[in-house]
Design a protein around this motif. Structure first.
Motif, PDB file in Angstrom:
ATOM      1  N   GLU A 126       0.908  -1.104  -0.069  1.00 60.89           N
ATOM      2  CA  GLU A 126       0.013   0.044   0.046  1.00 60.89           C
ATOM      3  C   GLU A 126       0.960   1.224   0.019  1.00 60.89           C
ATOM      4  O   GLU A 126       0.749   2.200  -0.742  1.00 60.89           O
ATOM      5  CB  GLU A 126      -0.812  -0.148   1.309  1.00 60.89           C
ATOM      6  N   ALA A 127       1.785   0.983   0.936  1.00 61.80           N
ATOM      7  CA  ALA A 127       2.722   2.465   1.053  1.00 61.80           C
ATOM      8  C   ALA A 127       3.365   2.784  -0.468  1.00 61.80           C
ATOM      9  O   ALA A 127       3.683   4.067  -0.698  1.00 61.80           O
ATOM     10  CB  ALA A 127       3.914   2.169   1.981  1.00 61.80           C
ATOM     11  N   CYS A 128       3.770   1.675  -1.369  1.00 59.59           N
ATOM     12  CA  CYS A 128       4.287   1.640  -2.420  1.00 59.59           C
ATOM     13  C   CYS A 128       3.307   1.928  -3.552  1.00 59.59           C
ATOM     14  O   CYS A 128       3.965   1.682  -4.833  1.00 59.59           O
ATOM     15  CB  CYS A 128       5.455   0.780  -2.751  1.00 59.59           C
ATOM     16  N   GLY A 129       1.968   2.053  -3.427  1.00 63.72           N
ATOM     17  CA  GLY A 129       1.190   2.434  -4.372  1.00 63.72           C
ATOM     18  C   GLY A 129       0.912   1.076  -5.311  1.00 63.72           C
ATOM     19  O   GLY A 129       0.517   1.155  -6.376  1.00 63.72           O
ATOM     20  N   VAL A 138       5.123 -10.805 -11.098  1.00 61.23           N
ATOM     21  CA  VAL A 138       5.981  -9.634 -11.199  1.00 61.23           C
ATOM     22  C   VAL A 138       6.549  -9.237 -12.669  1.00 61.23           C
ATOM     23  O   VAL A 138       6.714  -8.016 -12.762  1.00 61.23           O
ATOM     24  CB  VAL A 138       7.520 -10.197 -10.568  1.00 61.23           C
ATOM     25  N   SER A 139       6.453 -10.170 -13.349  1.00 65.59           N
ATOM     26  CA  SER A 139       6.954  -9.940 -14.813  1.00 65.59           C
ATOM     27  C   SER A 139       5.775  -9.033 -15.657  1.00 65.59           C
ATOM     28  O   SER A 139       6.249  -8.841 -16.444  1.00 65.59           O
ATOM     29  CB  SER A 139       7.086 -11.369 -15.521  1.00 65.59           C
ATOM     30  N   SER A 140       4.687  -8.980 -14.996  1.00 63.09           N
ATOM     31  CA  SER A 140       3.463  -8.081 -15.765  1.00 63.09           C
ATOM     32  C   SER A 140       3.868  -6.586 -15.350  1.00 63.09           C
ATOM     33  O   SER A 140       3.172  -5.807 -15.829  1.00 63.09           O
ATOM     34  CB  SER A 140       2.447  -8.507 -15.390  1.00 63.09           C
ATOM     35  N   LEU A 141       4.678  -6.429 -14.228  1.00 64.04           N
ATOM     36  CA  LEU A 141       5.113  -4.930 -14.196  1.00 64.04           C
ATOM     37  C   LEU A 141       5.860  -4.063 -14.946  1.00 64.04           C
ATOM     38  O   LEU A 141       6.843  -4.702 -15.559  1.00 64.04           O
ATOM     39  CB  LEU A 141       5.809  -4.848 -12.476  1.00 64.04           C
ATOM     40  N   SER A 142       5.937  -2.690 -15.010  1.00 58.93           N
ATOM     41  CA  SER A 142       6.673  -2.073 -15.692  1.00 58.93           C
ATOM     42  C   SER A 142       7.993  -1.812 -14.823  1.00 58.93           C
ATOM     43  O   SER A 142       8.086  -2.057 -13.721  1.00 58.93           O
ATOM     44  CB  SER A 142       6.114  -0.638 -15.993  1.00 58.93           C
ATOM     45  N   GLY A 143       9.117  -1.236 -15.409  1.00 58.71           N
ATOM     46  CA  GLY A 143      10.198  -0.875 -14.751  1.00 58.71           C
ATOM     47  C   GLY A 143      10.121  -0.167 -13.443  1.00 58.71           C
ATOM     48  O   GLY A 143      10.600  -0.468 -12.271  1.00 58.71           O
ATOM     49  N   GLY A 144       9.402   0.886 -13.609  1.00 60.47           N
ATOM     50  CA  GLY A 144       8.966   1.843 -12.487  1.00 60.47           C
ATOM     51  C   GLY A 144       8.303   1.157 -11.369  1.00 60.47           C
ATOM     52  O   GLY A 144       8.504   1.125 -10.013  1.00 60.47           O
ATOM     53  N   GLN A 145       7.268   0.179 -11.495  1.00 60.30           N
ATOM     54  CA  GLN A 145       6.502  -0.588 -10.788  1.00 60.30           C
ATOM     55  C   GLN A 145       7.354  -1.564 -10.128  1.00 60.30           C
ATOM     56  O   GLN A 145       7.231  -1.933  -8.831  1.00 60.30           O
ATOM     57  CB  GLN A 145       5.345  -1.261 -11.512  1.00 60.30           C
ATOM     58  N   ALA A 150      10.619  -3.428  -5.122  1.00 58.82           N
ATOM     59  CA  ALA A 150      11.860  -3.765  -4.655  1.00 58.82           C
ATOM     60  C   ALA A 150      11.714  -2.819  -3.159  1.00 58.82           C
ATOM     61  O   ALA A 150      12.262  -3.252  -2.231  1.00 58.82           O
ATOM     62  CB  ALA A 150      13.008  -3.201  -5.413  1.00 58.82           C
ATOM     63  N   LEU A 151      10.953  -1.567  -3.310  1.00 59.71           N
ATOM     64  CA  LEU A 151      11.108  -0.621  -2.187  1.00 59.71           C
ATOM     65  C   LEU A 151      10.304  -1.420  -1.016  1.00 59.71           C
ATOM     66  O   LEU A 151      10.483  -1.509  -0.094  1.00 59.71           O
ATOM     67  CB  LEU A 151      10.869   0.598  -2.605  1.00 59.71           C
ATOM     68  N   SER A 175       8.196   8.060 -12.905  1.00 56.02           N
ATOM     69  CA  SER A 175       8.408   6.803 -11.845  1.00 56.02           C
ATOM     70  C   SER A 175       9.528   7.203 -10.807  1.00 56.02           C
ATOM     71  O   SER A 175       9.245   7.222  -9.839  1.00 56.02           O
ATOM     72  CB  SER A 175       8.970   5.477 -12.453  1.00 56.02           C
ATOM     73  N   ARG A 176      10.514   8.338 -11.385  1.00 60.08           N
ATOM     74  CA  ARG A 176      11.189   8.744 -10.223  1.00 60.08           C
ATOM     75  C   ARG A 176      10.575   9.377  -9.325  1.00 60.08           C
ATOM     76  O   ARG A 176      11.002   9.556  -8.223  1.00 60.08           O
ATOM     77  CB  ARG A 176      12.275   9.516 -11.084  1.00 60.08           C
ATOM     78  N   ARG A 177       9.709  10.492  -9.794  1.00 61.92           N
ATOM     79  CA  ARG A 177       9.103  11.247  -8.943  1.00 61.92           C
ATOM     80  C   ARG A 177       8.177  10.360  -7.745  1.00 61.92           C
ATOM     81  O   ARG A 177       8.352  10.773  -6.740  1.00 61.92           O
ATOM     82  CB  ARG A 177       7.976  12.088  -9.804  1.00 61.92           C
ATOM     83  N   ALA A 178       7.412   9.442  -8.350  1.00 62.86           N
ATOM     84  CA  ALA A 178       6.570   8.599  -7.648  1.00 62.86           C
ATOM     85  C   ALA A 178       7.424   7.812  -6.491  1.00 62.86           C
ATOM     86  O   ALA A 178       7.073   7.968  -5.354  1.00 62.86           O
ATOM     87  CB  ALA A 178       6.022   7.520  -8.455  1.00 62.86           C
ATOM     88  N   PHE A 179       8.802   7.430  -6.773  1.00 62.45           N
ATOM     89  CA  PHE A 179       9.567   6.588  -6.096  1.00 62.45           C
ATOM     90  C   PHE A 179      10.014   7.529  -4.738  1.00 62.45           C
ATOM     91  O   PHE A 179      10.190   7.230  -3.750  1.00 62.45           O
ATOM     92  CB  PHE A 179      10.698   6.168  -6.876  1.00 62.45           C
ATOM     93  N   THR A 180      10.481   8.987  -5.365  1.00 62.17           N
ATOM     94  CA  THR A 180      10.978   9.856  -4.411  1.00 62.17           C
ATOM     95  C   THR A 180       9.897  10.210  -3.292  1.00 62.17           C
ATOM     96  O   THR A 180      10.106  10.370  -2.108  1.00 62.17           O
ATOM     97  CB  THR A 180      11.312  11.074  -5.228  1.00 62.17           C
TER      98      THR A 180
END
Lengths: 278, 283, 270
Positions: A126-129, A138-145, A150-151, A175-180
């Motif tokens: 949930e915290a990571c959206g 896992v293989s269905s996710l995009s790089g950012g997801q 991993a986080l 994705s960088r923004r979402a991760f930050t």
């Protein structure tokens, strides 16, 4: 309130077995719980090695390192890791095939009971959206997801510190923004963040900057001082000011922007409008 | 002589439940000496487009033509398209396989049947074009630094003397100094008359180096035009996955408040414009 | 690239069905039992019944029949090869001859039956991997092997090795196709020439493939260590194995069905 110590390195040196050159030398460093520290430097400056020492993946060949246990003792469940790491390439840190199994891997290793693992999996995703995607592959996710997954895997270990090894470098700007944003909210909850990078854009929120060169810490300064450094001085560390900060620097040099004006779009816009517009 | 793409569409896993449209009616045209940047979010179809240009994927509908040759014409046509269009992959690890840098660079000319003299000449030329010193030739490519590996990858593509090069995110993961070097490399190639397709999600980089820009959003070409037009477009229409760069954002705000009258996207450009305005006011 | 992933052969397809939620130990036992029993039955009628059972379970688990059929692709060459061998080597009623070797009617029948059996084995095995995630398979194997750990069998290590190997299969496919594309784009020729020449063209693909896979395995090992992996001792599970009534029911049901098929076949043959 003085904060607890998270990491202490004194006189730490490191060289990889079989090679004579020192990757790190004479590192004296203390990081307190809840700090957000950025480790900056060009390729080969030793910043990743330093991060691996903090995560106890490597042990200094000389000198000593101290890594504190969990910062606060949560009576409910004491099974926490001192720190958890997120690496550069999301593909290389994924162990399992579904999202929930992936996030569960850490707590499973810590020996948490099943209900506790379930709770942490739900909470971290949930915290990571990524909530509601527990059963997906896992293989269905995009790089950012994948990187956010991993986080989530790191957060599930409820670490006192999160260590990021160029964790943003393979992501696109969004994705960088979402991760930050996730990192910032974890920091607000009191977690220590140590971030390795060679891009200044990624560390605008960090509180303390360590500049590494040839295995030594050359500068250790708060954010305000760092953003006052000139681009020529930064170039020595393989760093370049982001375009916006570069613009502010040029404007200051040419006397069009006062030193006091913050390097923030809104502030610069207002200042210039007031000075030029009317 | 152009590299042209007309109404290109491509769908992965056609007919399966995982079906997914990667490209939808994409068109552009590129001549030698020009730089076309393809901007788009992750999954916008950029890489699929790149593979079409090099005939690694054959068009499902629409067409691709390199100097008039359509890869749909069979194995021979595909090979002559590949000969004309070089493709540099995003990560050099994906394409480097030889035991030494020299061998790596000579792989392509060997495949195209060049004689020994010509191969030597081409290798030397390619290495020089990317400023890779000859001392590195005998080394194993995997012992090089990240920037050098990427240079090797590029040299090993241009050693075949292609008329066009497709660069897939050439600066991703590089530090600023190496990234800056690549920018110069791109303009250098264009100066040699090579047509360049530059795939990126870095808007500022695209605005700086390109002669024209194509923006992809979910496989559709939503914009195709000059950098100036592109800056205007980005300021007026939000595009999925693209964040307006801060300098452009500031420039847009200042223009809408009447401080300046043109959009600027480089720090030097905007600073110069503001300085001009300031001098006009104080005079 | 992001969402255009392909389904690798036999890869787990998540879903919420009774077949997916069975205990992996039950599934492994049942699949192994069916594979053994396939060698006990010999008639087309029995194979048809096994096939119908397979289709029924596939429907229960919402696996499209097409996915199941395509899982036999890797063994297609083996099937064709053994079929040819049988068609031309079994003595009996001559149908036609090639280069003086005659094909027989009995040979054709035997070839058909053996191909049928081989395809069934592969499809049953795929049904297991399609409905069970690699980690669950590994948990199941570990559970089944655990009695042997008392005599020194490293059951956890073996199971973890299998999980990681399964996890690397799609990676292996992806990397191979990437490298082939990279070389093809520089004029490497994988399309023309005889089979030997074509096979030789793949040698340069293997070198970078190993380099990449080893490096990635290395990185994965570090990442696992960073997440506290220390081997099997005191590891807990998100979904601990739980043998429920329905698992026993499934095994018993399969036992009854198998007994019926085998008994029916004996009656028929007699």
């Amino acid at each position: 309130m003085p904060r607890e110590t998270q990491f202490i390195l004194s006189g730490a040196e490191f060289s990889y077995p079989g090679s004579s050159g020192k990757v790190l030398s004479g590192i004296d460093l203390e990081i307190r719980a809840g700090e957000w520290v950025a480790l900056l430097g060009s390729n080969g400056s030793g910043k990743t090695t330093l991060l691996k020492i903090l995560s106890a993946l490597l042990v200094p060949t000389q000198g000593s390192s101290f890594i504190s246990g969990s910062s606060q003792d949560d009576a409910a469940c004491g099974r926490k890791a001192p720190c958890a790491m997120v690496f550069q390439n999301p593909e290389d840190q994924i162990v399992a095939s579904t999202l929930e199994e992936e996030v569960a891997f850490g707590p499973e290793n810590l020996g948490c009971p099943a209900e506790e693992i379930r709770r942490r999996v739900t909470h971290s995703l949930e915290a990571c959206g990524l909530s509601g995607m527990e059963k997906q592959l896992v293989s269905s996710l995009s790089g950012g997801q994948k990187q956010r997954l991993a986080l989530a895997g790191a957060l599930a270990m409820q670490p006192a510190a999160i260590l990021l090894d160029e964790a943003l470098s393979m992501l696109d700007p969004q994705s960088r923004r979402a991760f930050t944003e996730i990192i910032a909210s974890e920091h607000a909850k009191g977690r220590t963040i140590v971030q390795v990078t060679h891009r200044i854009e990624e560390i605008r929120l960090a509180e303390r900057m360590l500049l590494l060169k040839d295995g030594k810490i050359e500068f250790d300064m708060p954010r305000e001082d760092f953003f006052r450094m000139r681009s020529e001085d930064l170039a020595a560390f393989g760093l370049e000011l982001p375009p916006f900060e570069k613009l502010c620097e040029i404007l200051r040099i040419r006397g069009l922007l006062p030193e006091s004006c913050a390097a923030d779009i809104g502030a610069v816009e207002t200042y210039i409008y007031d000075a030029f517009g009317k | 002589m152009t590299l042209s793409v007309n109404d290109l569409s491509y769908t992965y896993n056609r007919g399966l439940p995982t079906e997914c449209c990667a490209l939808h009616d994409v068109s552009f045209e590129l001549s030698g000496g020009c730089v076309l940047s393809v901007l788009g979010h992750t999954g916008s179809g950029k890489s699929t487009l790149a593979q079409h240009l090099n005939a690694l994927i054959t068009a499902q509908s629409g067409s691709v033509a390199a100097d008039g040759i359509d890869p749909a014409g069979g194995a021979d046509a595909r090979r002559s398209v590949r000969r004309r269009v070089g493709l540099v992959f995003q990560y050099p690890e994906q394409q480097i396989f030889a035991d030494s840098v020299a061998e790596e660079i000579s792989f392509a000319p060997k495949n195209w049947g060049a004689d020994e003299e010509e191969i030597k000449r081409n290798v030397a030329w390619a290495a020089q074009a990317v400023s890779l010193p000859p001392e590195l030739f005998p080394l194993h490519p995997h012992s090089l630094s990240g920037g050098q590996k990427r240079k090797t990858a590029i040299a090993s593509v241009i050693s075949a003397k292609p008329s066009y090069i497709v660069l897939d995110e050439p600066t991703a993961g590089l530090d600023c100094v190496s990234a800056r070097e690549f920018e110069e490399l791109i303009s250098g190639f264009a100066g040699k008359g090579i047509g360049i397709v530059h795939i990126t999600h870095d808007i500022e980089l695209a605005l700086r180096v390109s002669t024209s820009i194509l923006i992809l959003e979910d496989g559709r070409g939503v914009f195709y035009g000059t950098p100036g037009e592109c800056a205007e477009f980005l300021c007026s229409v939000p595009v999925k996955g693209l964040v307006l760069p801060e300098v452009l954002e500031l420039s847009k705000r200042l223009r809408s408040r009447g401080v300046i009258d043109t959009l600027e996207w480089t720090p030097e450009g905007l600073a110069g414009r503001l300085e001009e305005k300031w001098q006009m006011r104080t005079r | 690239m992001a969402n255009a992933y392909k389904i690798a052969l036999g890869q787990f397809i998540p879903a919420d069905t009774p077949v997916h939620s069975l205990d992996p130990r039950a599934k492994i036992i049942m699949v192994m039992a069916v594979i053994i029993l396939l060698f006990v039955t010999h008639t087309a009628a029995a194979f048809t019944l096994w096939f119908l059972l397979l289709m029924y379970v596939a429907r229960l688990s919402k696996i499209p029949a097409g996915v199941l059929f395509s899982s036999t692709k890797p063994v297609l060459i083996l099937i064709i090869f053994t079929s040819c061998l049988h068609i031309f080597s079994v003595p009996g009623e001559k149908l036609f001859s090639v280069f003086g070797i005659s094909a027989t009617k009995e040979g054709f029948i035997l070839a058909f039956l053996i191909s049928f059996r081989l395809a069934l084995i592969v499809m049953y095995a795929s049904l297991l991997t399609l409905t069970t995630s690699p980690s669950r398979i590994s948990d199941g194997l570990e559970g089944l092997m655990s009695p042997f750990s008392r005599i020194g069998l490293p059951s956890h290590d073996i199971a973890m090795m299998i999980t990681i190997a399964l996890r690397f299969i799609p990676t292996l496919f992806e990397e191979t196709s990437r490298i082939i594309k990279a070389q093809e784009s520089r004029g490497a020729d994988f399309e023309s020439g005889g089979p030997v020449k074509r096979a030789m063209a793949y040698i340069p693909v293997l070198v970078p493939l190993f380099v990449i896979i080893f490096r990635r395995a290395d990185n994965l090992a570090v990442a696992m260590e960073a997440r506290g992996y220390r081997g099997g001792s005191c590891r807990t599970r998100l979904n601990p194995l739980r043998w429920r009534k329905c698992d026993s029911m499934a095994v018993i049901l399969l036992g009854v069905l198998s007994a019926l098929i085998i008994f029916g076949e004996r009656l028929l043959v007699r």
